[in-house]
Design an enzyme around this catalytic site. Structure first.
Site, PDB file in Angstrom:
ATOM      1  N   ASN A 299       0.821  -1.095  -0.015  1.00 22.21           N
ATOM      2  CA  ASN A 299      -0.021  -0.084   0.068  1.00 22.21           C
ATOM      3  C   ASN A 299       0.606   1.183  -0.049  1.00 22.21           C
ATOM      4  OD1 ASN A 299       0.647   0.974   2.966  1.00 22.21           O
ATOM      5  ND2 ASN A 299      -0.356  -1.184   3.245  1.00 22.21           N
TER       6      ASN A 299
ATOM      7  N   ASP B  50      -4.198  -6.501   4.873  1.00 18.90           N
ATOM      8  CA  ASP B  50      -4.936  -7.325   5.716  1.00 18.90           C
ATOM      9  C   ASP B  50      -4.873  -9.007   5.110  1.00 18.90           C
ATOM     10  OD1 ASP B  50      -6.065  -5.494   7.518  1.00 18.90           O
ATOM     11  OD2 ASP B  50      -7.184  -4.443   6.112  1.00 18.90           O
TER      12      ASP B  50
END
Ligand code: PMT
Length: 407
Positions: free
Chosen positions: A212, A280
Site C-alpha cells: 500500500n 490485511d
C-alpha cells in the site's frame, strides 16, 4: 545564568546589514560557554570580516565550499554534524529561499542541507521582501520542516522603511538558542516504546507483491518524538525510503507475519503504537517462480487473512501498559475507529481520513481524531511531527499515574 558549556553552535551569517549584530551574538554565546563555529556567505563578507569573527569566536571562520584546507581540517558535512544547533542570522530572503527549496550551491546552503540538527533562523530583510508572497511561502515551508524562527521584529530599517523585517536583537536570539538547547524533560526515560511503521509487503511470487501507499512518515515521526522524551524506542518498519531516526533501534521487516513476530519478541514494553499500514491479506500460496503470462485467462490469486498484530498484542499476557492503534478510514472515520477500539482491545485509536485527496498517505500533514473509551477528541490539522509530539506527550501523561502509584 544558564550555561551552554559543552554545546556547539554553527552560526551561518547571511549577507545583510544586520550581520554586524552577530559580533555581539557570538560574544554572548561565548560568555555562556558555547563553542561557536561560523560560516560566512560571500555576501556576508561584504558586511563583516572573517578576521573580526575569528577573534571573537576563537575559532576558524569558514567561507568557501571548495577550500581544500578547510575540507581537510573540517569537511562541510562534519561542520554541521558536529554542531548541536545551527543558527542562521541574519537569514536573508535569498538564504531563506535557498533553504526552502533545498539548494546547495555554496558552503552555507550545503551545510544547512546536510544537517539533521535543529535549525534556528533570525530573518532580516526589507519589509516588502518579508511580506512578499514568495517569502511568506518559503517561511511557511521552513516552519513545516521544523525550523524555528527568532523574530523578525518591527521597527525602522536601514533602508528607512518601517515594519516587520528587523533582525531580532542578539539577546533575543540567545534566549531562543537557550530554549532550544536546554535539556528537555524526559518523562519516558527508562520506558520501552515499540512502534510499527510503513507498509507491509506480501509476496505473490519472487518479483511481485501486495502492498500500500504508506510512506512511514507518521510512524517515524512518532519514533523521533519517543526518543526525544527519553524512551528506549524500537521501530519495527516495513520497507520505506526514510532515514533511520537517530536513537531508535531499527527492526526492518517485510511481511505482516514478520512484523508480528518481531513485535512479540519485543514484549514486554510500556507502550506499543501500531502506525503501520499492515496488509490485511496475503496470497494463500506464494509462487516460488515468477508467474508467467500464458495467453489464457489471468491467474487467480486466492487470498488468506494476515494476523492482526494490534489485536494479538492487545491480548498478549505480556500486553504493554498502553496499546495504541491507528485507523485509516475513508468514511465515517470516528464511528469506524470506535468500532476498532472495541474489536481490537487497545486503549486508544488515532483515526485519520485517508480518502482520496486527503494526502495523508505519503504527505507531511495529518488531521487526527483521538478515540478512547472516554470519547472522541478532534485535533486540528498539524504536521506529522506535531501529531507525533502531542501524542507521545499524551501517552507519557497516561503512564504517569501508574508510575506515581508504584513509587
Ligand atoms: O505512513 P504514512 O504515509 O505517513 O501514512 C500514515 C498512515 C495513514 C499509514 C497512518 O496514519 C495510519 O493510519 N496507519 C494505520 C493504517 C491501517 O492499516 O489502518 P487500519 O484501519 O487498516 O488498521 C487499524 C489498526 O490495526 C492499525 O493500527 C494497524 O496497524 C493495525 N493492523 C491492521 C491490520 C493487521 N493485519 N494488523 C494490524 O496490526
Amino acid at each position: 545564568m544558564i550555561s551552554l558549556a559543552g554545546k556547539s553552535v554553527l552560526l551561518v551569517i547571511g549577507g545583510g546589514i544586520a550581520a554586524y549584530k552577530t559580533h555581539e551574538l557570538v560574544r554572548l554565546l561565548k560568555t555562556r560557554g558555547a563553542a561557536v563555529r561560523i560560516i560566512l556567505t560571500k555576501a556576508a563578507e561584504q558586511f563583516v570580516t572573517p578576521l573580526s569573527l575569528a577573534s571573537i569566536s576563537g575559532e576558524k571562520v569558514y567561507t568557501s565550499l571548495f577550500s581544500l584546507t578547510d575540507e581537510v581540517e573540517m569537511g562541510h558535512i562534519q561542520l554541521s554534524r558536529a554542531a548541536d544547533l545551527l543558527v542562521v542570522a541574519p537569514a536573508t530572503a535569498d538564504l531563506i529561499a535557498k533553504m526552502a527549496s533545498g539548494l546547495a550551491d555554496d558552503l552555507a546552503s550545503t551545510a544547512l542541507l546536510a544537517t539533521d540538527k535543529p535549525v534556528l533562523i533570525a530573518p532580516a530583510m526589507n519589509v516588502r521582501m518579508w511580506r512578499h508572497p514568495a517569502t511568506v511561502r518559503n517561511v511557511e515551508t521552513l516552519k513545516r520542516d521544523g525550523l524555528v524562527l527568532a523574530g523578525p521584529n518591527d521597527g525602522e530599517m536601514a533602508c528607512g522603511e518601517f515594519g516587520p523585517g528587523r533582525m531580532a536583537e542578539p539577546n533575543e536570539i540567545l534566549a531562543a538558542i537557550i530554549e532550544m538547547l536546554k535539556p528537555k524533560a524526559q518523562p519516558l526515560a527508562g520506558k520501552k516504546v515499540v512502534i510499527t511503521a510503513g507498509p507491509t509487503r506480501e509476496p505473490i511470487d519472487p518479483v511481485r507483491f501486495i502492498s500500500n501507499h504508506s510512506s512511514g512518515k507518521q510512524g517515524y515521526a512518532i519514533a523521533r518524538a519517543a526518543v526525544e522524551l527519553g524512551a528506549e524506542t524500537i521501530l519495527v518498519s516495513g520497507p520505506v525510503s526514510l532515514p533511520i531516526p537517530p536513537g531508535v533501534q531499527m527492526m526492518p521487516v517485510e511481511t505482516a507475519q514478520e512484523m508480528l513476530e518481531v513485535c512479540q519478541g519485543e514484549m514486554p514494553a510500556d507502550i506499543a503504537i501500531f502506525t503501520a499500514a499492515v496488509a490485511d491479506w496475503r496470497v494463500a500460496a506464494e509462487a516460488h517462480e515468477k508467474i508467467k503470462k500464458t495467453g489464457n485467462a489471468p491467474p487467480s490469486l486466492p487470498l488468506t487473512e494476515n494476523p492482526d498484530i494490534l489485536a494479538t498484542i492487545s491480548r498478549e499476557p505480556k500486553r504493554p501498559r498502553i496499546v495504541v492503534g491507528f485507523a485509516a478510514e475513508t468514511e465515517r472515520v470516528r464511528e469506524y475507529a470506535a468500532e476498532k477500539l472495541r474489536k481490537k482491545g487497545c486503549d486508544l485509536i488515532v483515526a485519520n481520513d485517508v480518502g482520496r485527496g486527503s494526502d495523508v498517505f505519503g504527505g507531511d500533514r495529518n488531521t487526527v481524531h483521538i478515540v478512547s473509551p472516554a470519547g472522541v477528541e478532534d485535533w486540528p490539522n498539524m504536521s506529522k511531527d506535531e501529531v507525533a509530539q502531542k501524542l507521545m506527550e499524551r501517552l507519557a501523561q497516561m503512564l504517569m499515574p501508574e508510575q506515581k502509584a508504584a513509587e
